[in-house]
Design a protein around this motif. Structure first.
Motif, PDB file in Angstrom:
ATOM      1  N   ALA A   1       0.666  -1.138  -0.109  1.00  0.00           N
ATOM      2  CA  ALA A   1      -0.057   0.223   0.078  1.00  0.00           C
ATOM      3  C   ALA A   1       0.669   1.217   0.070  1.00  0.00           C
ATOM      4  O   ALA A   1       0.537   2.259  -0.682  1.00  0.00           O
ATOM      5  N   GLU A   2       2.192   1.231   0.489  1.00  0.00           N
ATOM      6  CA  GLU A   2       2.980   2.449   0.459  1.00  0.00           C
ATOM      7  C   GLU A   2       3.187   2.991  -0.930  1.00  0.00           C
ATOM      8  O   GLU A   2       3.603   3.921  -1.104  1.00  0.00           O
ATOM      9  N   GLU A   3       3.203   1.835  -1.887  1.00  0.00           N
ATOM     10  CA  GLU A   3       3.366   2.085  -3.465  1.00  0.00           C
ATOM     11  C   GLU A   3       2.261   3.125  -4.016  1.00  0.00           C
ATOM     12  O   GLU A   3       2.431   3.729  -4.796  1.00  0.00           O
ATOM     13  N   TRP A   4       1.105   3.086  -3.279  1.00  0.00           N
ATOM     14  CA  TRP A   4      -0.010   3.361  -3.903  1.00  0.00           C
ATOM     15  C   TRP A   4      -0.474   4.991  -2.881  1.00  0.00           C
ATOM     16  O   TRP A   4      -1.470   5.360  -3.049  1.00  0.00           O
ATOM     17  N   ASP A   5       0.664   5.357  -2.245  1.00  0.00           N
ATOM     18  CA  ASP A   5       0.204   6.563  -1.405  1.00  0.00           C
ATOM     19  C   ASP A   5      -0.547   7.849  -2.266  1.00  0.00           C
ATOM     20  O   ASP A   5      -1.622   8.248  -1.379  1.00  0.00           O
ATOM     21  N   ASP A   6      -0.032   8.094  -3.400  1.00  0.00           N
ATOM     22  CA  ASP A   6      -0.688   9.361  -4.101  1.00  0.00           C
ATOM     23  C   ASP A   6      -2.269   9.044  -4.508  1.00  0.00           C
ATOM     24  O   ASP A   6      -2.914   9.935  -4.353  1.00  0.00           O
ATOM     25  N   LEU A   7      -2.467   7.462  -4.798  1.00  0.00           N
ATOM     26  CA  LEU A   7      -3.689   7.189  -5.234  1.00  0.00           C
ATOM     27  C   LEU A   7      -4.716   7.313  -3.936  1.00  0.00           C
ATOM     28  O   LEU A   7      -5.868   7.765  -3.759  1.00  0.00           O
ATOM     29  N   ILE A   8      -4.154   6.778  -2.854  1.00  0.00           N
ATOM     30  CA  ILE A   8      -4.941   6.704  -1.544  1.00  0.00           C
ATOM     31  C   ILE A   8      -5.185   8.126  -1.128  1.00  0.00           C
ATOM     32  O   ILE A   8      -6.393   8.540  -0.727  1.00  0.00           O
ATOM     33  N   HIS A   9      -4.191   8.893  -1.194  1.00  0.00           N
ATOM     34  CA  HIS A   9      -4.407  10.405  -0.815  1.00  0.00           C
ATOM     35  C   HIS A   9      -5.599  11.107  -1.800  1.00  0.00           C
ATOM     36  O   HIS A   9      -6.446  11.750  -1.062  1.00  0.00           O
ATOM     37  N   ASN A  10      -5.210  11.084  -2.861  1.00  0.00           N
ATOM     38  CA  ASN A  10      -6.233  11.905  -3.828  1.00  0.00           C
ATOM     39  C   ASN A  10      -7.701  11.205  -3.714  1.00  0.00           C
ATOM     40  O   ASN A  10      -8.584  11.922  -3.922  1.00  0.00           O
ATOM     41  N   SER A  11      -7.958   9.868  -3.343  1.00  0.00           N
ATOM     42  CA  SER A  11      -9.110   9.261  -3.609  1.00  0.00           C
ATOM     43  C   SER A  11      -9.840   9.705  -2.069  1.00  0.00           C
ATOM     44  O   SER A  11     -11.105   9.847  -1.962  1.00  0.00           O
ATOM     45  N   LEU A  12      -9.075   9.860  -0.995  1.00  0.00           N
ATOM     46  CA  LEU A  12      -9.674  10.336   0.226  1.00  0.00           C
ATOM     47  C   LEU A  12      -9.464  11.594   0.913  1.00  0.00           C
ATOM     48  O   LEU A  12      -9.983  11.680   1.959  1.00  0.00           O
ATOM     49  N   LYS A  13      -8.800  12.505  -0.011  1.00  0.00           N
ATOM     50  CA  LYS A  13      -8.471  13.995   0.478  1.00  0.00           C
ATOM     51  C   LYS A  13      -9.793  14.663   0.950  1.00  0.00           C
ATOM     52  O   LYS A  13      -9.722  15.667   1.718  1.00  0.00           O
ATOM     53  N   GLU A  14     -11.033  14.368   0.528  1.00  0.00           N
ATOM     54  CA  GLU A  14     -12.162  15.181   0.889  1.00  0.00           C
ATOM     55  C   GLU A  14     -13.072  14.479   2.106  1.00  0.00           C
ATOM     56  O   GLU A  14     -14.008  15.147   2.532  1.00  0.00           O
ATOM     57  N   VAL A  15     -12.457  13.516   2.511  1.00  0.00           N
ATOM     58  CA  VAL A  15     -13.240  12.660   3.586  1.00  0.00           C
ATOM     59  C   VAL A  15     -12.806  13.421   4.795  1.00  0.00           C
ATOM     60  O   VAL A  15     -11.727  13.758   5.223  1.00  0.00           O
TER      61      VAL A  15
END
Length: 474
Positions: free
Chosen positions: A82-96
């Motif tokens: 999951a550390e390799e997907w940091d940007d995707l996780i952040h961009n998907s959840l930034k408005e939560v």
């Protein structure tokens, strides 16, 4: 465990119990089944565990596989991924607004479209029908838990959503292509919108699709985001630049493990994309190559009989990238310093000036096309790459195989026979009537208006014919 509780209206699928799957000879004797394991538990030695285990033994395509279930026993590995997907996780959840969020992924689909890319990624990597992903925000959003779940653990109303996702997954492209009659085979063409030098132009792809439909294929163009859909197909045609250290290789390996016919197959990618391997393969089988020498990082001296100019090649370069011509000792020193940062071995090759290179396209040990590729204007290669990433190519000329020198054809077929029966392009230089193999490409260009000038649509038919023959032998 309770087929009667499921909707019977899932087109193209039977809903059966584990007992039926274990005991019915129909499922024991045929290898053609695709199994979606929706048992209540996938824990070790549960019914669900044994469904996936026996499916693997019967050569059935199954989700989840036993190997995938094992991954969930080691959550630290999943978190490392999951550390390799940091940007995707952040961009998907930034408005939560909350500090925690739980997402249920049903065959790659999620309820909130903002999480669609994240759900698709997790399903591609961990192919389980229903996945629960938990995230928590401290300094940044992190995946804290990932586990397979059963429909009974989902909230009310999710049963209908699961059945809809299941229907879509089973039907695949037929959901959006209802006007087409059902074909015998399903073929995926893997392409990348980001590939600056794709091996086939858009017009050629359309011709592949037209030819495939004539040979009984439903065809869908897929991208790197469709890894989880491979199980739905019978064959995979990779039409983007391949490399071992690239998702194209993982696609080929996964597709082969699922029983698909693949062009280019993983073995061909492995062999053809490394020039060090090719050099050893060709020379050990007495196939003429330009005078060559393998340079090691700890031994960078050229043999005394090498005369400048010399061509230095990075082992996994493609489309003329990672290939440098050096005219003297200083240029050699600078080039080796640059290229040895990427590889422990390099190939040094005596420069052979020619106005064009031959390329012979081969599939299934048969000649597909013969081309002359002329050098780019005022350049020593077919492709002249500029510093800004732009490139310029030389002219090309396609001739009938029957008009090509016999020694050229014999050399090409001998070279490809050492690798396999996939689709190849053999680059060859001709000096005084003698032919020298430069390299064998596992992913050769087939562009409309170039390689198909002689055979026209028949070229695309020959490739689809090869897919059909390979599928019929399975």
């Amino acid at each position: 465990e309770n087929p009667e509780k499921w909707s019977p209206q899932i087109e193209g699928a039977k809903i059966i119990s584990p007992t039926d799957y274990f005991a019915n000879p129909e499922y024991q004797e045929s290898k053609t089944y695709k199994v979606i394991n929706l048992c209540k538990s996938h824990q070790y030695q549960s019914l669900g565990y044994y469904v996936s285990l026996l499916a693997g033994a019967r050569s059935h395509k199954v989700i989840p596989e036993i190997a995938t279930l094992q991954d969930f026993r080691f959550p630290s590995l999943i978190k490392d991924d999951a550390e390799e997907w940091d940007d995707l996780i952040h961009n998907s959840l930034k408005e939560v607004q909350d500090n925690k969020v739980i997402i249920h992924i049903l065959f790659g689909q999620v309820e909130n479209p903002k999480y669609a890319r994240l759900g698709n990624l997790l399903f591609n990597l961990y192919q389980v029908p229903v996945i629960q992903a938990s995230f928590a925000k401290k300094e940044k959003w992190q995946l804290t838990n990932l586990k397979p779940v059963h429909v009974q653990e989902l909230a009310n109303g999710s049963k209908k959503a699961l059945e809809e996702a299941l229907q879509f997954y089973v039907a695949g492209k037929r959901v959006v292509r209802k006007k087409y009659e059902r074909k015998k085979y399903d073929l995926a063409i893997l392409m990348s919108p980001e590939d600056a030098t794709p091996p086939s132009n858009p017009r050629a792809i359309q011709k592949f699709i037209a030819a495939g439909e004539k040979y009984g294929f439903n065809i869908e163009v897929i991208t790197k985001n469709d890894f989880g859909k491979l199980v739905q197909f019978d064959a995979l045609f990779i039409r983007e630049t391949t490399n071992v250290n690239h998702y194209t290789y993982r696609f080929a390996k996964k597709a082969e493990a699922e029983g698909l016919v693949v062009i280019d197959d993983a073995n061909s990618i492995l062999k053809c994309t490394n020039k060090v391997y090719l050099h050893e393969l060709l020379t050990s089988n007495k196939i003429a190559v330009p005078k060559s020498f393998i340079l090691r990082k700890d031994a960078q001296q050229l043999p005394e009989d090498f005369k400048f100019p010399v061509v230095i090649k990075q082992p996994d370069g493609s489309f003329s990238k990672g290939v440098k011509k050096v005219a003297n000792e200083q240029e050699l020193k600078d080039t080796l310093k640059e290229l040895f940062q990427k590889s422990e071995l390099l190939i040094a090759q005596q420069f052979i000036p020619t106005s064009y290179d031959w390329r012979v396209g081969v599939i299934n040990n048969q000649v597909l096309y013969v081309c002359r590729y002329f050098m780019a204007q005022n350049h020593w290669q077919i492709v002249d790459w500029k510093k800004n990433g732009q490139h310029r190519e030389g002219k090309s000329e396609t001739i009938a195989a029957s008009d090509a020198p016999k020694a050229l054809i014999d050399t090409a077929l001998k070279a490809t026979s050492l690798i396999g029966t996939s689709l190849y392009g053999v680059d060859i230089k001709e000096i005084d009537g003698k032919f020298y193999v430069i390299e064998v490409n596992d992913n050769p260009n087939i562009d409309s208006g170039v390689e198909d000038k002689v055979l026209k649509n028949k070229l695309y038919h020959k490739i689809m014919e090869s897919f059909t023959e390979k599928l019929q032998k399975k």
